[in-house]
Design a protein around this motif. Structure first.
Motif, mmCIF file in Angstrom:
data_model
loop_
_atom_site.group_PDB
_atom_site.id
_atom_site.type_symbol
_atom_site.label_atom_id
_atom_site.label_comp_id
_atom_site.label_asym_id
_atom_site.label_seq_id
_atom_site.Cartn_x
_atom_site.Cartn_y
_atom_site.Cartn_z
ATOM 1 N N ILE A 125 47.989 52.649 25.269
ATOM 2 C CA ILE A 125 48.293 53.463 24.094
ATOM 3 C C ILE A 125 48.562 52.590 22.869
ATOM 4 C CG2 ILE A 125 49.993 55.086 23.114
ATOM 5 C CD1 ILE A 125 48.121 56.387 25.124
ATOM 6 N N ASP A 126 49.237 51.459 23.072
ATOM 7 C CA ASP A 126 49.568 50.583 21.938
ATOM 8 C C ASP A 126 48.436 49.598 21.604
ATOM 9 O OD1 ASP A 126 49.686 48.817 24.048
ATOM 10 O OD2 ASP A 126 51.737 48.151 23.655
ATOM 11 N N ALA A 127 47.275 49.773 22.214
ATOM 12 C CA ALA A 127 46.078 48.946 21.976
ATOM 13 C C ALA A 127 46.248 47.491 22.410
ATOM 14 C CB ALA A 127 45.632 49.022 20.521
ATOM 15 N N SER A 128 47.286 47.208 23.203
ATOM 16 C CA SER A 128 47.464 45.840 23.722
ATOM 17 C C SER A 128 46.484 45.593 24.860
ATOM 18 C CB SER A 128 48.902 45.646 24.211
ATOM 19 O OG SER A 128 49.160 46.510 25.303
ATOM 20 N N ALA A 129 46.264 44.333 25.164
ATOM 21 C CA ALA A 129 45.359 43.981 26.263
ATOM 22 C C ALA A 129 45.981 44.424 27.592
ATOM 23 C CB ALA A 129 45.127 42.479 26.280
ATOM 24 N N PRO A 130 45.206 45.099 28.450
ATOM 25 C CA PRO A 130 45.759 45.531 29.738
ATOM 26 C C PRO A 130 45.846 44.366 30.733
ATOM 27 C CG PRO A 130 43.470 46.197 29.564
ATOM 28 C CD PRO A 130 43.840 45.570 28.253
ATOM 29 N N ILE A 131 46.782 44.470 31.648
ATOM 30 C CA ILE A 131 46.927 43.475 32.706
ATOM 31 C C ILE A 131 45.671 43.528 33.580
ATOM 32 C CG2 ILE A 131 48.236 42.805 34.745
ATOM 33 C CD1 ILE A 131 50.691 44.133 33.459
ATOM 34 N N GLU A 132 45.114 42.375 33.867
ATOM 35 C CA GLU A 132 43.967 42.287 34.763
ATOM 36 C C GLU A 132 44.365 41.737 36.125
ATOM 37 O OE1 GLU A 132 40.909 40.011 32.862
ATOM 38 O OE2 GLU A 132 40.958 41.274 31.081
ATOM 39 N N ARG A 133 45.436 40.930 36.128
ATOM 40 C CA ARG A 133 45.833 40.264 37.362
ATOM 41 C C ARG A 133 47.297 39.863 37.284
ATOM 42 N NH1 ARG A 133 42.506 35.100 37.928
ATOM 43 N NH2 ARG A 133 44.295 34.019 37.112
ATOM 44 N N LEU A 134 47.995 39.944 38.419
ATOM 45 C CA LEU A 134 49.374 39.474 38.541
ATOM 46 C C LEU A 134 49.418 38.459 39.682
ATOM 47 C CD1 LEU A 134 51.196 42.926 38.381
ATOM 48 C CD2 LEU A 134 51.198 41.189 36.599
ATOM 49 N N ASP A 135 49.903 37.249 39.413
ATOM 50 C CA ASP A 135 50.034 36.213 40.439
ATOM 51 C C ASP A 135 51.506 36.006 40.737
ATOM 52 O OD1 ASP A 135 47.284 35.403 40.924
ATOM 53 O OD2 ASP A 135 47.302 34.669 38.860
ATOM 54 N N LEU A 136 51.871 36.124 42.005
ATOM 55 C CA LEU A 136 53.253 35.979 42.433
ATOM 56 C C LEU A 136 53.409 34.678 43.203
ATOM 57 C CD1 LEU A 136 52.519 39.161 42.384
ATOM 58 C CD2 LEU A 136 54.790 39.365 43.318
ATOM 59 N N ASP A 137 54.476 33.933 42.884
ATOM 60 C CA ASP A 137 54.700 32.628 43.492
ATOM 61 C C ASP A 137 56.196 32.327 43.473
ATOM 62 O OD1 ASP A 137 54.203 30.165 44.629
ATOM 63 O OD2 ASP A 137 53.248 29.295 42.866
ATOM 64 N N LEU A 138 56.564 31.231 44.089
ATOM 65 C CA LEU A 138 57.928 30.722 44.031
ATOM 66 C C LEU A 138 57.911 29.385 43.311
ATOM 67 C CD1 LEU A 138 59.196 31.382 47.656
ATOM 68 C CD2 LEU A 138 60.045 32.443 45.588
ATOM 69 N N PRO A 139 58.943 29.067 42.538
ATOM 70 C CA PRO A 139 58.982 27.749 41.900
ATOM 71 C C PRO A 139 59.095 26.648 42.958
ATOM 72 C CG PRO A 139 60.928 29.062 41.319
ATOM 73 C CD PRO A 139 60.076 29.903 42.198
ATOM 74 N N ALA A 140 58.621 25.457 42.621
ATOM 75 C CA ALA A 140 58.662 24.318 43.552
ATOM 76 C C ALA A 140 60.092 23.947 43.917
ATOM 77 C CB ALA A 140 57.943 23.131 42.945
ATOM 78 N N SER A 141 61.061 24.308 43.079
ATOM 79 C CA SER A 141 62.459 24.009 43.395
ATOM 80 C C SER A 141 62.963 24.847 44.572
ATOM 81 C CB SER A 141 63.336 24.257 42.171
ATOM 82 O OG SER A 141 63.261 25.612 41.776
ATOM 83 N N VAL A 142 62.309 25.980 44.841
ATOM 84 C CA VAL A 142 62.694 26.842 45.957
ATOM 85 C C VAL A 142 61.930 26.462 47.219
ATOM 86 C CG1 VAL A 142 62.746 29.221 46.811
ATOM 87 C CG2 VAL A 142 63.289 28.736 44.420
#
Length: 178
Positions: A125-142
């Motif tokens: 609706i706000d003409a922003s770019a839609p999400i195409e992909r979500l990548d889930l990870d953990l930081p290397a500190s974890v």
């Protein structure tokens, strides 16, 4: 003279058993930590997948645009809401059991994906770019990068939502990303 049979364990036998159990525990703890950390990624991915499926189903049910908004900066929090009115349908706070999980959004800066009354992806609706992909990870500190089981949520133009493992490259493996 009557001989009595001994019953029970000697102190040496008990110490051997305790030592064997301690060694097994020392070997099992690192694998348990790795499994728990990776289960946090899986939990966050399944939560986001459920939210995306809810957004798509609500768009069909209401025959109106519904959007899934992710707050990648704060972790894996998200909101499903009616695009036109802003009415919140469901929300999940960032860090709810998955505080360490990081979410990378493609394209960078995108925060939402919208579904139309037929369950297909539609323009926001706000003409922003839609999400195409979500990548889930953990930081290397974890957890070290080579030990994490990353997940990806990928969206097709027809509204399909696929959860896959971006590190799998074997042809024919169902976990491979399209």
């Amino acid at each position: 003279m009557v001989l009595r049979r001994q019953r029970g364990f000697s102190i040496i036998e008990a110490m051997v058993v305790v030592t064997v159990i301690a060694v097994l525990m020392i070997l099992a703890v690192p694998m348990g930590v790795e499994w728990l950390a990776n289960s946090r990624i899986r939990s966050a991915g399944e939560s986001m997948l459920a939210g995306l499926q809810l957004a798509r189903a609500e768009a069909v049910k209401r025959n109106a645009p519904v959007e899934f908004v992710v707050d990648a900066a704060a972790g894996s929090g998200w909101v499903v809401r009616v695009a036109l009115s802003g009415e919140e349908i469901q929300a999940r706070a960032a860090g709810e059991g998955t505080a360490d999980v990081t979410v990378a959004v493609t394209p960078a800066g995108a925060t939402r994906i919208s579904f139309d009354g037929l369950g297909r992806r539609t323009a926001n609706i706000d003409a922003s770019a839609p999400i195409e992909r979500l990548d889930l990870d953990l930081p290397a500190s974890v957890l070290a990068a080579d030990k994490t089981r990353d997940l990806r949520l990928q969206f097709g133009p027809g509204g399909q939502i696929v959860m896959c493992d971006p590190n799998v490259t074997a042809t024919g493996d169902v976990r491979k990303c399209p």
